[in-house]
Design a protein around this motif. Structure first.
Motif, short mmCIF file in Angstrom:
data_model
loop_
_atom_site.label_atom_id
_atom_site.label_comp_id
_atom_site.label_asym_id
_atom_site.label_seq_id
_atom_site.Cartn_x
_atom_site.Cartn_y
_atom_site.Cartn_z
N LEU A 167 38.41 -13.94 3.43
CA LEU A 167 38.22 -14.47 2.08
C LEU A 167 37.11 -15.52 2.06
CD1 LEU A 167 39.32 -14.22 -0.78
CD2 LEU A 167 40.95 -16.03 -0.25
N LEU A 168 37.03 -16.34 3.12
CA LEU A 168 35.94 -17.32 3.21
C LEU A 168 34.60 -16.61 3.33
CD1 LEU A 168 34.88 -20.19 3.45
CD2 LEU A 168 35.43 -20.14 5.89
N SER A 169 34.54 -15.55 4.12
CA SER A 169 33.32 -14.76 4.25
C SER A 169 32.92 -14.16 2.91
CB SER A 169 33.53 -13.66 5.29
OG SER A 169 32.38 -12.86 5.43
N PHE A 170 33.90 -13.63 2.18
CA PHE A 170 33.67 -13.08 0.84
C PHE A 170 33.09 -14.14 -0.09
CE2 PHE A 170 35.27 -12.64 -3.50
CZ PHE A 170 34.90 -11.34 -3.84
N GLY A 171 33.73 -15.31 -0.13
CA GLY A 171 33.29 -16.35 -1.04
C GLY A 171 31.94 -16.93 -0.69
N MET A 172 31.71 -17.21 0.60
CA MET A 172 30.44 -17.81 1.01
C MET A 172 29.26 -16.90 0.68
SD MET A 172 30.72 -20.84 2.36
CE MET A 172 29.15 -20.92 3.20
N ASN A 173 29.44 -15.61 0.88
CA ASN A 173 28.32 -14.70 0.61
C ASN A 173 28.13 -14.44 -0.88
OD1 ASN A 173 27.18 -13.68 3.37
ND2 ASN A 173 29.39 -13.83 3.63
N GLY A 174 29.20 -14.58 -1.66
CA GLY A 174 29.03 -14.57 -3.10
C GLY A 174 28.21 -15.77 -3.57
N VAL A 175 28.46 -16.93 -2.97
CA VAL A 175 27.67 -18.13 -3.27
C VAL A 175 26.19 -17.88 -2.96
CG1 VAL A 175 27.21 -20.52 -2.60
CG2 VAL A 175 29.56 -19.75 -2.94
N ILE A 176 25.92 -17.27 -1.82
CA ILE A 176 24.54 -17.05 -1.40
C ILE A 176 23.83 -16.05 -2.32
CG2 ILE A 176 23.11 -16.12 0.48
CD1 ILE A 176 25.09 -17.45 2.40
N ALA A 177 24.55 -15.05 -2.82
CA ALA A 177 23.94 -14.12 -3.77
C ALA A 177 23.48 -14.85 -5.02
CB ALA A 177 24.94 -13.02 -4.14
N GLY A 178 24.28 -15.80 -5.50
CA GLY A 178 23.86 -16.61 -6.63
C GLY A 178 22.77 -17.60 -6.26
N GLN A 179 22.86 -18.15 -5.05
CA GLN A 179 21.90 -19.14 -4.58
C GLN A 179 20.49 -18.57 -4.50
OE1 GLN A 179 22.23 -19.93 -0.34
NE2 GLN A 179 22.00 -22.12 -0.69
N TYR A 180 20.36 -17.39 -3.90
CA TYR A 180 19.04 -16.77 -3.77
C TYR A 180 18.44 -16.46 -5.14
CZ TYR A 180 18.11 -16.20 1.18
OH TYR A 180 17.78 -16.44 2.49
N THR A 181 19.27 -15.96 -6.05
CA THR A 181 18.78 -15.65 -7.39
C THR A 181 18.34 -16.91 -8.11
OG1 THR A 181 20.33 -13.79 -7.48
CG2 THR A 181 19.34 -14.48 -9.55
N TYR A 182 19.17 -17.91 -8.10
CA TYR A 182 18.91 -19.16 -8.81
C TYR A 182 17.64 -19.84 -8.31
CZ TYR A 182 19.89 -23.88 -10.62
OH TYR A 182 19.82 -25.09 -11.27
N THR A 183 17.50 -19.94 -6.99
CA THR A 183 16.36 -20.68 -6.43
C THR A 183 15.06 -19.92 -6.61
OG1 THR A 183 17.91 -21.50 -4.77
CG2 THR A 183 15.59 -21.98 -4.42
N SER A 184 15.11 -18.59 -6.60
CA SER A 184 13.89 -17.81 -6.72
C SER A 184 13.34 -17.77 -8.14
CB SER A 184 14.13 -16.38 -6.23
OG SER A 184 15.04 -15.70 -7.08
N GLU A 185 14.07 -18.34 -9.10
CA GLU A 185 13.59 -18.30 -10.49
C GLU A 185 13.49 -19.67 -11.14
OE1 GLU A 185 16.57 -15.80 -12.21
OE2 GLU A 185 18.07 -17.39 -12.38
N ILE A 186 13.97 -20.71 -10.49
CA ILE A 186 14.10 -22.01 -11.14
C ILE A 186 12.77 -22.76 -11.25
CG2 ILE A 186 14.58 -23.43 -9.10
CD1 ILE A 186 16.52 -23.51 -12.42
N TYR A 187 11.77 -22.39 -10.44
CA TYR A 187 10.45 -23.04 -10.47
C TYR A 187 9.41 -22.13 -11.13
CZ TYR A 187 12.27 -26.42 -7.04
OH TYR A 187 12.98 -27.40 -6.39
N PRO A 188 8.33 -22.69 -11.68
CA PRO A 188 7.27 -21.86 -12.26
C PRO A 188 6.51 -21.09 -11.18
CG PRO A 188 6.60 -24.16 -12.23
CD PRO A 188 8.05 -24.13 -11.83
N THR A 189 5.76 -20.08 -11.61
CA THR A 189 5.07 -19.19 -10.68
C THR A 189 4.16 -19.94 -9.71
OG1 THR A 189 5.13 -17.41 -12.31
CG2 THR A 189 3.54 -17.19 -10.52
N SER A 190 3.51 -20.98 -10.18
CA SER A 190 2.54 -21.69 -9.35
C SER A 190 3.16 -22.34 -8.13
CB SER A 190 1.81 -22.76 -10.19
OG SER A 190 2.75 -23.71 -10.68
N ILE A 191 4.46 -22.67 -8.20
CA ILE A 191 5.12 -23.32 -7.06
C ILE A 191 6.44 -22.62 -6.71
CG2 ILE A 191 4.09 -25.60 -7.38
CD1 ILE A 191 6.72 -26.44 -8.79
#
Length: 452
Positions: free
Chosen positions: A361-385
């Motif tokens: 269950l911890l493995s399930f939850g941690m990797n769900g967090v990372i799926a959101g983390q990668y998406t969030y961080t890859s879009e939160i800044y403008p293209t230039s940075i």
């Protein structure tokens, strides 16, 4: 006249996007395979070379030292010279260093080559998400990037299978695993040669004709695969900002992350990445050894670890679905809650069955967090940075990854099995509170609109 963002936003999901997902995802799978396998080859190396506990801890952290350097450099170089070229050279470095690592004869050679391979892996992991996200419409960007991150799970499962079947075959089983981890990357490099550079980045640096040509080629591919006329582009009221001449240099782009308009976002992202990766790698690297210390046989420990790694897959892909249903912020928080409760449960678990189920269950939850983390961080800044922001967060996260194997190794004799997971609960809680209180909700917003 429509810009690249307006032309890409109107495209339906097609074979073109699915191909991007597979080609990009395979790179992350090989990265996870190489990172995960250290948990299974470390016992062989300790016995074969007579390593001390401290040396074993250094080897466990060696890849993440390289990750830090590679992620930081790839972000800055990706914003300066383009996403594709950095991604390709990162794979080459990873492939060559991992292959040579199969022939290491002592601790020092192995450690140095692992760090070099880690530079390639860190660069690959940091650049691929912001690169591919720039091709995808906001309607399904969350599912796409979450599914992309999900390929990590396949790599970790493969590492567990190889560790279970290949390592015990001979004293040099670990060498064969190094070869297996490196050779398929050559095929992936051949597949990636036909990828386009990001049109959004090309427009950001003033290469408008090239961006337009690539958009036309993408539109033609989508049209052929769908067989239906494409919808008309919609003129956006929130257009992409022109690049600021003051942030054209790589180090100036890095400094931009801590300017007033981005400082809160940057601090939240950095703390979040450090806390999540500290717990993620502490858990994945040490779980076989912790199970053995708990009384499981080595073979049973490895087989249970396969089950724990398999739980990553539904974690990633369920979170990828919720990324576009409830938004990245709330997906992260929901899976963070699951992770905290699981880690807290492990601190008080008494039976073998409870330990395995809560670890899954911890493995399930941690990797769900990372799926959101990668998406969030890859879009939160403008293209230039964008690549710099993603790369820097990924690089700083390696501080947690570097420290966690050593800290867990030192903490276990003092805190015990339950204490280690109580510590993880506290660390995860800190990261989750940062997102809850200060995180942005980017659900359904174009990449350009997020910054407005």
């Amino acid at each position: 006249m429509y810009n690249a963002s307006e032309r890409l936003e109107r495209l339906p999901f097609s074979r073109f996007h699915f191909t991007l997902l597979i080609i990009g995802g395979l790179g992350l799978a090989f990265e996870a395979l190489d990172a995960g396998i250290i948990a299974f080859i470390l016992p062989s190396l300790r016995e074969q070379w007579g390593l001390t506990g401290l040396q074993a801890g250094w080897i466990a952290s060696s890849t993440y030292v390289g990750f830090l350097v590679g992620a930081l450099l790839s972000g800055m170089l990706g914003d300066r010279f383009g996403r594709k070229v950095v991604m390709m050279w990162a794979l080459v470095l990873f492939c060559v260093a991992t292959f040579i690592n199969a022939f290491a004869t002592n601790f020092h050679e192995f450690y140095i080559l692992r760090m070099i391979a880690g530079v390639g892996m860190g660069a690959e992991g940091a650049i691929v998400a912001p690169y591919l996200a720039e091709f995808v419409s906001s309607r399904y960007r969350g599912r796409f990037t979450g599914a992309l991150a999900g390929f990590f799970s396949f790599g970790f499962v493969m590492s567990a299978l190889l560790g279970y079947f290949i390592v015990p075959m001979s004293d040099d089983g670990w060498r064969w695993i190094m070869v297996i981890a490196s050779v398929p990357v050559v095929f992936l490099l051949w597949m990636r040669r036909a990828l386009f550079e990001s049109p959004r980045w090309l427009e950001e640096v003033g290469r408008y004709e090239e961006a337009s040509r690539i958009c036309t080629e993408i539109e033609a591919q989508v049209l052929r695969s769908s067989g239906k006329p494409l919808p008309e582009p919609v003129k956006m009221s929130l257009a992409a900002k022109a690049a600021d001449s003051a942030v054209q240099g790589a180090w100036a782009k890095l400094a931009t992350l801590v300017k007033p308009q981005y400082l809160q976002t940057t601090l939240v992202v950095w703390v979040f990445w450090i806390t999540v990766m500290f717990c993620y790698y502490a858990f994945l690297v040490w779980i076989p050894s912790l199970l053995v210390a708990r009384g499981f046989a080595v073979t049973k420990s490895f087989s249970f670890t396969i089950l724990i790694y398999l739980a990553q897959i539904p974690g990633y892909y369920s979170a990828a679905y919720f990324n576009d249903k409830i938004g990245r912020k709330y997906t992260i928080l929901a899976y963070m809650l699951v992770s905290c409760l699981s880690a807290l449960g492990l601190a008080f678990a008494s039976s073998d069955q409870e330990i395995i189920l809560l670890s899954m269950l911890l493995s399930f939850g941690m990797n769900g967090v990372i799926a959101g983390q990668y998406t969030y961080t890859s879009e939160i800044y403008p293209t230039s940075i964008r690549a710099t922001g993603m790369g820097t967060a990924s690089a700083l996260a390696r501080i947690g990854a570097i420290a966690s194997p050593t800290i867990v190794g030192a903490a276990y004799p003092v805190l015990g099995f339950g204490g280690v997971f109580a510590m993880m609960t506290g660390v995860l809680f800190v990261g989750g509170m940062g997102i809850l209180l200060f995180g942005k909700n980017t659900h359904g917003v174009s990449l350009e609109g997020i910054q407005q």
